[in-house]
Scaffold this active site. Sequence first.
Site, PDB file in Angstrom:
ATOM      1  CB  SER A   1       2.023  -0.028   4.055  1.00 36.15           C
ATOM      2  OG  SER A   1       0.734   0.056   3.488  1.00 36.15           O
TER       3      SER A   1
ATOM      4  CE1 TYR B   1       3.289  -4.146   1.022  1.00 40.80           C
ATOM      5  CE2 TYR B   1       1.296  -3.113   1.869  1.00 40.80           C
ATOM      6  CZ  TYR B   1       2.580  -3.006   1.375  1.00 40.80           C
ATOM      7  OH  TYR B   1       3.150  -1.771   1.221  1.00 40.80           O
TER       8      TYR B   1
END
Length: 295
Positions: free
Chosen positions: A138, A151
């Site tokens: 990400s 995350y």
Amino acid sequence: MTLTAKTVLITGVSGGLGRAFATAALEAGHTVVGTVRNGTDAAAFTALHPERAHARILDVTDDEAVFAVTGEVEEAIGPVDVLIANAGYGLEGTFEETSLADLRAQFDVNVFGTAATIQAVLPFMRQRRRGHILAVTSMGGLAGFPGVSAYCGSKYAVEGILEAIGKEVAAFGIHVTAIEPGSFRTDWAGRSMTRAPRTIPDYDDVFEPIRAARKKADGRQLGDPARAAEALLRILGTPDPPAHLVLGSDALRLVRAGREAVDHDLDTWQDLTLSTDFPPAGDPRTPRSVRARGR
């Protein structure tokens, strides 16, 4: 772009970027083995192509199953040329409000699920002296953002693992690429997002606008999953693919800003950083014990 047909193993193809990657690979003529979590999704995936779309039901947190499925795919479908470790999910919440159980669950899927899948394909690729391992991290794996600390932490971990693996296996003809998407029009920020309950009012001013903005942006993100898949296919056909593939204009902007912040600290505190080394031998600042050992 014409590519030699490959066998591609992709985890998490029931939707989102994983489904887009799989669809594009099938359209390009590749054979795709996609992992899903249930029979309904398996049937839907197999229906994409009667001959080259192969579904496998798999929970990537089950280490034994990951290795078993990978071995079965190698034997039944063919040598895995490309792995795209895509399975994962988002966990939203401030760090203090995120339970350790939820944090561990996040790492179980995003980090250990990815690690297990990579370990499962590596022996085969190493023996063949070829292969390409890709994992979806990400922009949050290169720049941290408030409200998704768990995350980001999981994606930072995957980034570090991938960078080290790439240096370990380069001599075997195996390429390793981290895919760092920005915001794409998938279900990541919608139904696929796990949200930690709010319990601490002190965070309201910081976090509530973030949560509201993310919900509002859901379905309006800049990133097009189909174009992301096209970009990924382009690097599969190159002899020297990138170690990092950032996808999306927002990701490029935010990752660069994060890198600039690190560079700023490096430059600002350079003298303090350098002050922690032992001085050169003979330097009057060298501790006596060190000078004595050097005689």
